[in-house]
Design an enzyme around this catalytic site. Sequence first.
Site, PDB file in Angstrom:
ATOM      1  N   TYR A 151     -11.433  32.228   0.375  1.00  0.00           N
ATOM      2  CA  TYR A 151     -12.387  32.991   1.124  1.00  0.00           C
ATOM      3  C   TYR A 151     -11.868  34.456   0.918  1.00  0.00           C
ATOM      4  O   TYR A 151     -10.855  34.619   1.351  1.00  0.00           O
ATOM      5  CB  TYR A 151     -12.309  32.527   2.544  1.00  0.00           C
ATOM      6  N   ASP A 246      -5.475  39.125  -2.940  1.00  0.00           N
ATOM      7  CA  ASP A 246      -5.982  39.000  -1.603  1.00  0.00           C
ATOM      8  C   ASP A 246      -5.034  38.690  -0.260  1.00  0.00           C
ATOM      9  O   ASP A 246      -4.683  37.713  -0.410  1.00  0.00           O
ATOM     10  CB  ASP A 246      -7.401  38.368  -1.187  1.00  0.00           C
ATOM     11  N   LYS A 278      -6.496  42.411   9.135  1.00  0.00           N
ATOM     12  CA  LYS A 278      -5.785  41.526  10.207  1.00  0.00           C
ATOM     13  C   LYS A 278      -4.366  42.214  10.919  1.00  0.00           C
ATOM     14  O   LYS A 278      -4.665  43.199  11.481  1.00  0.00           O
ATOM     15  CB  LYS A 278      -5.394  40.280   9.814  1.00  0.00           C
TER      16      LYS A 278
HETATM   17  N1  PLP Z   1      -9.818  37.677   2.823  1.00  0.00           N
HETATM   18  C1  PLP Z   1      -9.100  36.593   3.427  1.00  0.00           C
HETATM   19  C2  PLP Z   1      -7.889  36.083   2.638  1.00  0.00           C
HETATM   20  C3  PLP Z   1      -9.621  36.211   4.771  1.00  0.00           C
HETATM   21  O1  PLP Z   1      -8.947  35.251   5.237  1.00  0.00           O
HETATM   22  C4  PLP Z   1     -10.771  37.140   5.307  1.00  0.00           C
HETATM   23  C5  PLP Z   1     -10.937  36.684   6.729  1.00  0.00           C
HETATM   24  O2  PLP Z   1     -10.515  35.721   7.085  1.00  0.00           O
HETATM   25  C6  PLP Z   1     -11.255  38.015   4.636  1.00  0.00           C
HETATM   26  C7  PLP Z   1     -10.887  38.285   3.303  1.00  0.00           C
HETATM   27  C8  PLP Z   1     -12.399  38.711   5.290  1.00  0.00           C
HETATM   28  O3  PLP Z   1     -11.875  39.209   6.402  1.00  0.00           O
HETATM   29  P1  PLP Z   1     -12.899  40.134   7.488  1.00  0.00           P
HETATM   30  O4  PLP Z   1     -12.950  38.889   8.237  1.00  0.00           O
HETATM   31  O5  PLP Z   1     -11.981  41.139   8.305  1.00  0.00           O
HETATM   32  O6  PLP Z   1     -14.121  40.517   6.982  1.00  0.00           O
END
Ligand code: PLP
Length: 444
Positions: A151, A246, A278
């Site tokens: 994700y 990521d 985060k």
């Molecule tokens: N990338 C990863 C690995 C994530 O776990 C998340 C959200 O949990 C995101 C991107 C997206 O972040 P946001 O919820 O702040 O848009």
Amino acid sequence: MTAESTTPAAPATNAALYEAARSVIPGGVNSPVRAFGSVGGDPVSMVRAAGPYLTDAEGREYVDLVCSWGPMLLGHNHPAVVDAVHRAVDAGLSFGTSTPDEYRLAELIAGRVPVERVRMVSTGTEATMTAIRLARGATERHLIVKFAGCYHGHSDGLLAAAGSGVATQSLPGSAGVTEAQAAETLVVDYNDRAALEEVFAARGSEIAAVITEAAPCNMGVVTPDPGFNRFLREITARHGALLIWDEVLTGFRASDTGYWGLSGRPEGWTPDLWTFGKVIGGGMPTAAVAGRAAVMDLLAPLGPVYQAGTLSGNPVAMAAGLATLQNATGEVYDTIARRSQQLEELLVGSLTEAGVDHSIQRAGTLFSVAFGTSANGVHDYAEAQAQETFRYAPFFHAMLQHGVYLPPSVFEAWFVSAAHDDAAMDRIAEALPHAARAAAAATA
Ligand code: PLP
């Protein structure tokens, strides 16, 4: 009419709050997984947090193993973070200009991991979306490769998650995403080197980037096979594509240098672009895209790749992020590692005692449990989905009843903080045998 009298009184129970929310908010929640869709029952409304604890609208206290989905590394309402935020609020909520703290936070990030430029945004979704645009701008190519089950936020192209091992054609992962957008994303099974070789052999000259979670944590935790991340670095470099790493979830949490500290650093390589979120916001809405200057300087105002944000680098968010990272010392990471290990041992002990077949999936201090998977563990999305998911709902609800708040989905990591102390661990230890027995009794 005074300001106060325009605000309706909130209902007092979780059930009534959910009911009220559903009348005005789609599904009653502002992010889908909060709706308890996969575990059933009414979601709990939290009104307060301190250290390792959350308190709900009915005054019940829970040990929190979600930590706001990652940001609360130091625990809730850490005094240094709260103090920094109070001072920032007193100074002004938002200036819409450059501020000293955004530069200091960028420097702090660049001091921990080898990035030359950092651009602040407000969400992880924005960070990955910007990274994708940058990769396309830098390579003048259009295709993105992602892994099934990873994700990266909810931007259109990244919701394409369906697909066979070697996807020549992606399916939209959400209504509202066009087939044309989905077709720009090639989806490959995680840990599958042969599939990736095939995709590059077929379409290598069109691929702008491979985007990967440094260690997948959104299909439950899946540990990258040894050398898999290095292989991603090697194959992207070989074909002139970028590697987008990521670390929105794992960054400055899986270790003091994120998952890169457990993977790229010991193996001697760096990705082209990184995304963070985060922890770098300490509970406030902040995320970042970062990387090599040669790529990052393609961003406006220096370069032709446009990206902007009214509240990017917001001073209150910067203060929370700075205070969080400044206080994220070696001792903090040691504590989290120790508590995470202790939690795993308690969990394994209870499940084993109750006769529940399971495996623990681990990435640094992050882990999750998968049911019915002891023979091989979980290596990709298909295996994650094939587990005995029906065991999680009763497990989750038994924990909730006994005062422990777990992620309301088996496909999420468990988060601990440096504030999880002996008293919190004792409460978890008391709850776990009940939950393990509930999981054992579950039927599909
Ligand atoms: N990338 C990863 C690995 C994530 O776990 C998340 C959200 O949990 C995101 C991107 C997206 O972040 P946001 O919820 O702040 O848009």
